[in-house]
Scaffold this motif. Structure first.
Motif, PDB file in Angstrom:
ATOM      1  N   ARG A 110       0.833  -1.211   0.000  1.00 38.14           N
ATOM      2  CA  ARG A 110       0.000   0.000   0.000  1.00 38.14           C
ATOM      3  C   ARG A 110       0.866   1.260   0.000  1.00 38.14           C
ATOM      4  NH1 ARG A 110      -5.159  -1.295   3.920  1.00 38.14           N
ATOM      5  NH2 ARG A 110      -5.883  -3.085   2.727  1.00 38.14           N
ATOM      6  N   VAL A 111       1.922   1.241   0.796  1.00 39.38           N
ATOM      7  CA  VAL A 111       2.816   2.395   0.843  1.00 39.38           C
ATOM      8  C   VAL A 111       3.504   2.576  -0.504  1.00 39.38           C
ATOM      9  CG1 VAL A 111       4.919   3.325   1.907  1.00 39.38           C
ATOM     10  CG2 VAL A 111       3.136   2.336   3.341  1.00 39.38           C
ATOM     11  N   SER A 112       3.931   1.497  -1.124  1.00 37.25           N
ATOM     12  CA  SER A 112       4.560   1.589  -2.453  1.00 37.25           C
ATOM     13  C   SER A 112       3.608   2.197  -3.470  1.00 37.25           C
ATOM     14  CB  SER A 112       5.012   0.210  -2.926  1.00 37.25           C
ATOM     15  OG  SER A 112       6.106  -0.219  -2.196  1.00 37.25           O
ATOM     16  N   ASN A 113       2.354   1.754  -3.446  1.00 37.35           N
ATOM     17  CA  ASN A 113       1.360   2.317  -4.368  1.00 37.35           C
ATOM     18  C   ASN A 113       1.163   3.805  -4.117  1.00 37.35           C
ATOM     19  OD1 ASN A 113       0.907  -0.099  -5.653  1.00 37.35           O
ATOM     20  ND2 ASN A 113      -0.862  -0.638  -4.407  1.00 37.35           N
ATOM     21  N   ILE A 114       1.135   4.195  -2.864  1.00 34.84           N
ATOM     22  CA  ILE A 114       0.967   5.610  -2.530  1.00 34.84           C
ATOM     23  C   ILE A 114       2.151   6.416  -3.033  1.00 34.84           C
ATOM     24  CG2 ILE A 114       0.985   7.247  -0.602  1.00 34.84           C
ATOM     25  CD1 ILE A 114      -0.682   5.167   0.964  1.00 34.84           C
ATOM     26  N   VAL A 115       3.339   5.943  -2.778  1.00 35.57           N
ATOM     27  CA  VAL A 115       4.554   6.684  -3.103  1.00 35.57           C
ATOM     28  C   VAL A 115       4.771   6.755  -4.611  1.00 35.57           C
ATOM     29  CG1 VAL A 115       7.065   6.640  -2.884  1.00 35.57           C
ATOM     30  CG2 VAL A 115       5.641   6.204  -0.890  1.00 35.57           C
ATOM     31  N   GLU A 116       4.506   5.674  -5.314  1.00 34.65           N
ATOM     32  CA  GLU A 116       4.775   5.626  -6.745  1.00 34.65           C
ATOM     33  C   GLU A 116       3.727   6.332  -7.584  1.00 34.65           C
ATOM     34  OE1 GLU A 116       5.116   1.469  -7.578  1.00 34.65           O
ATOM     35  OE2 GLU A 116       6.987   1.284  -6.459  1.00 34.65           O
ATOM     36  N   SER A 117       2.494   6.344  -7.142  1.00 32.18           N
ATOM     37  CA  SER A 117       1.419   6.828  -8.010  1.00 32.18           C
ATOM     38  C   SER A 117       0.998   8.263  -7.733  1.00 32.18           C
ATOM     39  CB  SER A 117       0.198   5.914  -7.861  1.00 32.18           C
ATOM     40  OG  SER A 117      -0.313   6.006  -6.550  1.00 32.18           O
ATOM     41  N   THR A 118       1.685   8.955  -6.841  1.00 36.32           N
ATOM     42  CA  THR A 118       1.255  10.311  -6.522  1.00 36.32           C
ATOM     43  C   THR A 118       2.433  11.274  -6.544  1.00 36.32           C
ATOM     44  OG1 THR A 118       1.544   9.901  -4.160  1.00 36.32           O
ATOM     45  CG2 THR A 118      -0.647   9.517  -5.054  1.00 36.32           C
ATOM     46  N   THR A 119       2.087  12.551  -6.574  1.00 42.33           N
ATOM     47  CA  THR A 119       3.115  13.580  -6.498  1.00 42.33           C
ATOM     48  C   THR A 119       3.595  13.703  -5.056  1.00 42.33           C
ATOM     49  OG1 THR A 119       1.454  15.285  -6.104  1.00 42.33           O
ATOM     50  CG2 THR A 119       2.068  14.867  -8.403  1.00 42.33           C
ATOM     51  N   SER A 120       4.588  14.518  -4.852  1.00 43.23           N
ATOM     52  CA  SER A 120       5.208  14.630  -3.533  1.00 43.23           C
ATOM     53  C   SER A 120       4.221  15.033  -2.449  1.00 43.23           C
ATOM     54  CB  SER A 120       6.363  15.623  -3.593  1.00 43.23           C
ATOM     55  OG  SER A 120       6.938  15.755  -2.316  1.00 43.23           O
ATOM     56  N   TRP A 121       3.440  16.092  -2.678  1.00 40.74           N
ATOM     57  CA  TRP A 121       2.526  16.534  -1.629  1.00 40.74           C
ATOM     58  C   TRP A 121       1.397  15.535  -1.427  1.00 40.74           C
ATOM     59  CZ3 TRP A 121      -2.642  17.539  -2.129  1.00 40.74           C
ATOM     60  CH2 TRP A 121      -3.142  17.709  -3.410  1.00 40.74           C
ATOM     61  N   LYS A 122       0.973  14.864  -2.510  1.00 39.52           N
ATOM     62  CA  LYS A 122      -0.056  13.827  -2.369  1.00 39.52           C
ATOM     63  C   LYS A 122       0.496  12.618  -1.615  1.00 39.52           C
ATOM     64  CE  LYS A 122      -2.990  14.889  -6.325  1.00 39.52           C
ATOM     65  NZ  LYS A 122      -3.493  14.406  -7.619  1.00 39.52           N
ATOM     66  N   SER A 123       1.773  12.321  -1.821  1.00 45.09           N
ATOM     67  CA  SER A 123       2.404  11.224  -1.071  1.00 45.09           C
ATOM     68  C   SER A 123       2.385  11.525   0.419  1.00 45.09           C
ATOM     69  CB  SER A 123       3.841  10.998  -1.525  1.00 45.09           C
ATOM     70  OG  SER A 123       3.894  10.530  -2.841  1.00 45.09           O
ATOM     71  N   HIS A 124       2.736  12.762   0.765  1.00 44.64           N
ATOM     72  CA  HIS A 124       2.729  13.152   2.177  1.00 44.64           C
ATOM     73  C   HIS A 124       1.321  13.056   2.763  1.00 44.64           C
ATOM     74  CE1 HIS A 124       6.842  14.464   3.024  1.00 44.64           C
ATOM     75  NE2 HIS A 124       6.888  14.859   1.765  1.00 44.64           N
ATOM     76  N   ALA A 125       0.340  13.587   2.036  1.00 46.12           N
ATOM     77  CA  ALA A 125      -1.044  13.556   2.519  1.00 46.12           C
ATOM     78  C   ALA A 125      -1.562  12.120   2.606  1.00 46.12           C
ATOM     79  CB  ALA A 125      -1.933  14.386   1.605  1.00 46.12           C
ATOM     80  N   SER A 126      -1.197  11.294   1.633  1.00 55.65           N
ATOM     81  CA  SER A 126      -1.664   9.904   1.633  1.00 55.65           C
ATOM     82  C   SER A 126      -1.029   9.091   2.750  1.00 55.65           C
ATOM     83  CB  SER A 126      -1.365   9.255   0.281  1.00 55.65           C
ATOM     84  OG  SER A 126      -2.050   9.920  -0.750  1.00 55.65           O
ATOM     85  N   ILE A 127       0.261   9.280   2.973  1.00 58.85           N
ATOM     86  CA  ILE A 127       0.937   8.571   4.065  1.00 58.85           C
ATOM     87  C   ILE A 127       0.370   9.030   5.409  1.00 58.85           C
ATOM     88  CG2 ILE A 127       3.144   8.294   5.282  1.00 58.85           C
ATOM     89  CD1 ILE A 127       2.968   6.566   2.793  1.00 58.85           C
TER      90      ILE A 127
END
Length: 166
Positions: free
Chosen positions: A99-116
């Motif tokens: 799940r973390v890999s999907n979040i990190v790979e499929s989003t931009t930097s700020w979206k990665s932060h918000a998703s994590i």
């Protein structure tokens, strides 16, 4: 006191395991900047859990019939956790990492932060609210100071475990 300590310790260790998996994996995939989002999600989940505990306390529940309801709700949480762990225990680390890999790979930097942050929040707030319900059920049958002392001891021990684990 011992009941509160065991509840807080068990829930604290579950939180520590989730945090440990997230932080170690983010460092493993060379995304340590996202660790701050994990801590932010933890902080928000703790605040939400405290808010949930305050709401439960404000309801001023002191009836024995409601104590049974809380014990029943606590039992449902425990049974659901046991079933979930039975089904996912062997693959939980891989599932969180995927799940973390999907979040990190499929989003931009700020979206990665918000998703994590959101992922961490949702993983931990469940444990926090569960803890509040368990402790409310226990508090109905024990002295308040003993319940508080047990909770503090359990959370302190879990925090030491978390630091050593991470």
């Amino acid at each position: 006191m011992i009941e509160s300590m065991i509840i807080a310790l068990r829930e604290g260790i579950e939180i520590a395991l989730v945090l440990g998996i997230l932080i170690v994996y983010l460092r493993k995939i060379e995304r340590p900047s996202l660790v701050t989002s994990v801590y932010a999600g933890l902080a928000l989940a703790l605040l939400a859990s405290i808010g949930g505990a305050v709401v439960l306390q404000k309801l001023s529940i002191d009836s024995e019939s409601l104590e049974g309801f809380f014990m029943l709700a606590a039992a449902v949480f425990v049974i659901s956790m046991i079933v979930w762990m039975w089904m996912t225990a062997k693959k939980i680390r891989r599932e969180i990492e995927a799940r973390v890999s999907n979040i990190v790979e499929s989003t931009t930097s700020w979206k990665s932060h918000a998703s994590i942050l959101s992922f961490t929040f949702l993983m931990i707030v469940r444990e926090g609210i569960e803890t509040a319900i368990f402790l409310q059920a226990v508090a109905l049958s024990t002295d308040a100071w003993r319940s508080i002392a047990g909770t503090v001891i359990g959370l302190s021990t879990a925090t030491v475990f978390a630091v050593l684990f991470i």
